[in-house]
Design a protein around this motif. Structure first.
Motif, PDB file in Angstrom:
ATOM      1  N   THR A 190       0.840  -1.206   0.000  1.00  0.00           N
ATOM      2  CA  THR A 190       0.000   0.000   0.000  1.00  0.00           C
ATOM      3  C   THR A 190       0.873   1.252   0.000  1.00  0.00           C
ATOM      4  N   SER A 191       1.942   1.232   0.774  1.00  0.00           N
ATOM      5  CA  SER A 191       2.871   2.363   0.811  1.00  0.00           C
ATOM      6  C   SER A 191       3.478   2.609  -0.563  1.00  0.00           C
ATOM      7  N   PHE A 192       3.922   1.546  -1.204  1.00  0.00           N
ATOM      8  CA  PHE A 192       4.520   1.657  -2.537  1.00  0.00           C
ATOM      9  C   PHE A 192       3.521   2.253  -3.529  1.00  0.00           C
ATOM     10  N   MET A 193       2.294   1.740  -3.497  1.00  0.00           N
ATOM     11  CA  MET A 193       1.262   2.215  -4.416  1.00  0.00           C
ATOM     12  C   MET A 193       0.953   3.697  -4.194  1.00  0.00           C
ATOM     13  N   LEU A 194       0.833   4.101  -2.934  1.00  0.00           N
ATOM     14  CA  LEU A 194       0.491   5.492  -2.636  1.00  0.00           C
ATOM     15  C   LEU A 194       1.635   6.451  -2.961  1.00  0.00           C
ATOM     16  N   LYS A 195       2.871   6.027  -2.675  1.00  0.00           N
ATOM     17  CA  LYS A 195       4.012   6.890  -3.005  1.00  0.00           C
ATOM     18  C   LYS A 195       4.106   7.118  -4.504  1.00  0.00           C
ATOM     19  N   ARG A 196       3.840   6.079  -5.281  1.00  0.00           N
ATOM     20  CA  ARG A 196       3.862   6.213  -6.737  1.00  0.00           C
ATOM     21  C   ARG A 196       2.727   7.094  -7.238  1.00  0.00           C
ATOM     22  N   SER A 197       1.687   7.252  -6.410  1.00  0.00           N
ATOM     23  CA  SER A 197       0.553   8.109  -6.771  1.00  0.00           C
ATOM     24  C   SER A 197       0.710   9.520  -6.231  1.00  0.00           C
ATOM     25  N   GLY A 198       1.875   9.813  -5.625  1.00  0.00           N
ATOM     26  CA  GLY A 198       2.160  11.179  -5.190  1.00  0.00           C
ATOM     27  C   GLY A 198       1.918  11.483  -3.724  1.00  0.00           C
ATOM     28  N   TYR A 199       1.609  10.466  -2.946  1.00  0.00           N
ATOM     29  CA  TYR A 199       1.347  10.687  -1.526  1.00  0.00           C
ATOM     30  C   TYR A 199       2.635  10.572  -0.690  1.00  0.00           C
ATOM     31  N   THR A 200       2.636  11.268   0.428  1.00  0.00           N
ATOM     32  CA  THR A 200       3.677  11.087   1.432  1.00  0.00           C
ATOM     33  C   THR A 200       3.137  10.074   2.437  1.00  0.00           C
ATOM     34  N   VAL A 201       3.919   9.040   2.723  1.00  0.00           N
ATOM     35  CA  VAL A 201       3.394   7.923   3.512  1.00  0.00           C
ATOM     36  C   VAL A 201       4.245   7.634   4.745  1.00  0.00           C
ATOM     37  N   ALA A 202       3.558   7.356   5.857  1.00  0.00           N
ATOM     38  CA  ALA A 202       4.207   6.860   7.070  1.00  0.00           C
ATOM     39  C   ALA A 202       3.482   5.571   7.454  1.00  0.00           C
ATOM     40  N   THR A 203       4.215   4.577   7.940  1.00  0.00           N
ATOM     41  CA  THR A 203       3.587   3.303   8.283  1.00  0.00           C
ATOM     42  C   THR A 203       3.814   2.947   9.748  1.00  0.00           C
ATOM     43  N   PHE A 204       2.837   2.214  10.302  1.00  0.00           N
ATOM     44  CA  PHE A 204       2.889   1.799  11.705  1.00  0.00           C
ATOM     45  C   PHE A 204       2.385   0.364  11.805  1.00  0.00           C
ATOM     46  N   ALA A 205       3.086  -0.458  12.590  1.00  0.00           N
ATOM     47  CA  ALA A 205       2.765  -1.880  12.689  1.00  0.00           C
ATOM     48  C   ALA A 205       1.671  -2.182  13.714  1.00  0.00           C
ATOM     49  N   SER A 206       1.285  -1.189  14.498  1.00  0.00           N
ATOM     50  CA  SER A 206       0.230  -1.414  15.496  1.00  0.00           C
ATOM     51  C   SER A 206      -0.454  -0.102  15.842  1.00  0.00           C
ATOM     52  N   GLY A 207      -1.651  -0.235  16.402  1.00  0.00           N
ATOM     53  CA  GLY A 207      -2.375   0.951  16.840  1.00  0.00           C
ATOM     54  C   GLY A 207      -1.652   1.674  17.953  1.00  0.00           C
ATOM     55  N   ALA A 208      -1.045   0.903  18.845  1.00  0.00           N
ATOM     56  CA  ALA A 208      -0.319   1.505  19.967  1.00  0.00           C
ATOM     57  C   ALA A 208       0.865   2.328  19.472  1.00  0.00           C
ATOM     58  N   ASP A 209       1.604   1.802  18.488  1.00  0.00           N
ATOM     59  CA  ASP A 209       2.745   2.537  17.928  1.00  0.00           C
ATOM     60  C   ASP A 209       2.287   3.849  17.310  1.00  0.00           C
ATOM     61  N   PHE A 210       1.161   3.800  16.606  1.00  0.00           N
ATOM     62  CA  PHE A 210       0.630   4.996  15.961  1.00  0.00           C
ATOM     63  C   PHE A 210       0.218   6.043  16.997  1.00  0.00           C
ATOM     64  N   LEU A 211      -0.493   5.605  18.022  1.00  0.00           N
ATOM     65  CA  LEU A 211      -0.985   6.540  19.032  1.00  0.00           C
ATOM     66  C   LEU A 211       0.151   7.180  19.832  1.00  0.00           C
ATOM     67  N   LYS A 212       1.269   6.464  19.970  1.00  0.00           N
ATOM     68  CA  LYS A 212       2.413   7.032  20.671  1.00  0.00           C
ATOM     69  C   LYS A 212       2.951   8.267  19.966  1.00  0.00           C
ATOM     70  N   GLU A 213       2.843   8.278  18.640  1.00  0.00           N
ATOM     71  CA  GLU A 213       3.445   9.352  17.845  1.00  0.00           C
ATOM     72  C   GLU A 213       2.440  10.331  17.246  1.00  0.00           C
ATOM     73  N   VAL A 214       1.155  10.036  17.377  1.00  0.00           N
ATOM     74  CA  VAL A 214       0.151  10.773  16.605  1.00  0.00           C
ATOM     75  C   VAL A 214       0.179  12.289  16.855  1.00  0.00           C
ATOM     76  N   LYS A 215       0.475  12.707  18.087  1.00  0.00           N
ATOM     77  CA  LYS A 215       0.472  14.139  18.402  1.00  0.00           C
ATOM     78  C   LYS A 215       1.557  14.897  17.630  1.00  0.00           C
ATOM     79  N   GLN A 216       2.633  14.191  17.280  1.00  0.00           N
ATOM     80  CA  GLN A 216       3.743  14.838  16.572  1.00  0.00           C
ATOM     81  C   GLN A 216       3.668  14.645  15.052  1.00  0.00           C
ATOM     82  N   LEU A 217       2.693  13.885  14.599  1.00  0.00           N
ATOM     83  CA  LEU A 217       2.617  13.571  13.169  1.00  0.00           C
ATOM     84  C   LEU A 217       2.039  14.719  12.360  1.00  0.00           C
TER      85      LEU A 217
END
Length: 207
Positions: A20-47
């Motif tokens: 999905t990251s590869f597809m979106l980057k090729r379509s012009g998007y900037t992408v960040a990936t996270f392996a779990s909800g907890a990992d995402f929530l740890k960083e979400v305020k700074q994203l």
């Protein structure tokens, strides 16, 4: 594309994150990936603000729990849910909490890009573009009594078999009414039909 369009992918499957990251980057998007909800929530305020592609079924913390946490923290990034198995009740709950779209895996590129276009329009226009309440009621008023009954129950999270049992008709008849009401509403997905139902203020007490 002059503006950066940022997409945060939250999925426990590495293959989904990579493809999905590869597809979106090729379509012009900037992408960040996270392996779990907890990992995402740890960083979400700074994203960087953007849209979230969020897997519904993940170990330890599922997508709905992540969505609830975002709401509690007052983070208004639009969410597009990804799921490996269609579940009407879960889709209804996600939509009621403000999800933009609900996409089943495996998904096609144009489906994801279409959902993201909708999500970014919501991000840019402060709220998801949807039918006004009066317009939604007019659309629902064009349905037959039985079609409205089916839509009511879809909006309440019931699957076809449960609707059939409650209304005393066959599951096949429910499918026919469901197909007809979607044609009359001018929609192609359950998410779109639910959006109209919620905008119209459908309430099971009206049955």
């Amino acid at each position: 594309m002059t503006e950066r369009r940022v997409v945060h992918i939250v999925d426990d499957e590495a293959s989904i994150r990579r493809s999905t990251s590869f597809m979106l980057k090729r379509s012009g998007y900037t992408v960040a990936t996270f392996a779990s909800g907890a990992d995402f929530l740890k960083e979400v305020k700074q994203l960087e603000p953007g849209c979230i592609l969020l897997d519904i079924h993940m170990p330890e913390m599922g997508g709905l729990q992540v969505q609830e946490a975002l709401i509690e923290r007052g983070i208004a990034m639009p969410v597009v849910f990804l799921t490996g198995s269609g579940d009407v009740a879960t889709a209804v709950r996600a939509m009621k909490m403000g999800a933009v779209e609900f996409i089943e895996k495996p998904f096609e590129k144009n489906v994801v890009l279409g959902a993201l276009d909708l999500a970014f329009s919501w991000l840019g226009d402060l709220r998801l573009k949807e039918l006004k309440s009066q317009e939604a009621r007019l659309l629902v008023a064009c349905l037959s009594t039985r079609e409205r009954e089916v839509l009511h129950r879809l909006a309440d999270g019931l699957a076809n078999k449960a609707i059939a049992l409650e209304l005393g008709i066959s599951p096949r008849t429910v499918e026919v009414h469901r197909a007809n009401l979607m044609i009359k509403l001018g929609v192609h997905t359950l998410s779109e039909a639910l959006r109209i139902a919620f905008a119209a203020g459908l309430d099971r007490s009206e049955n």
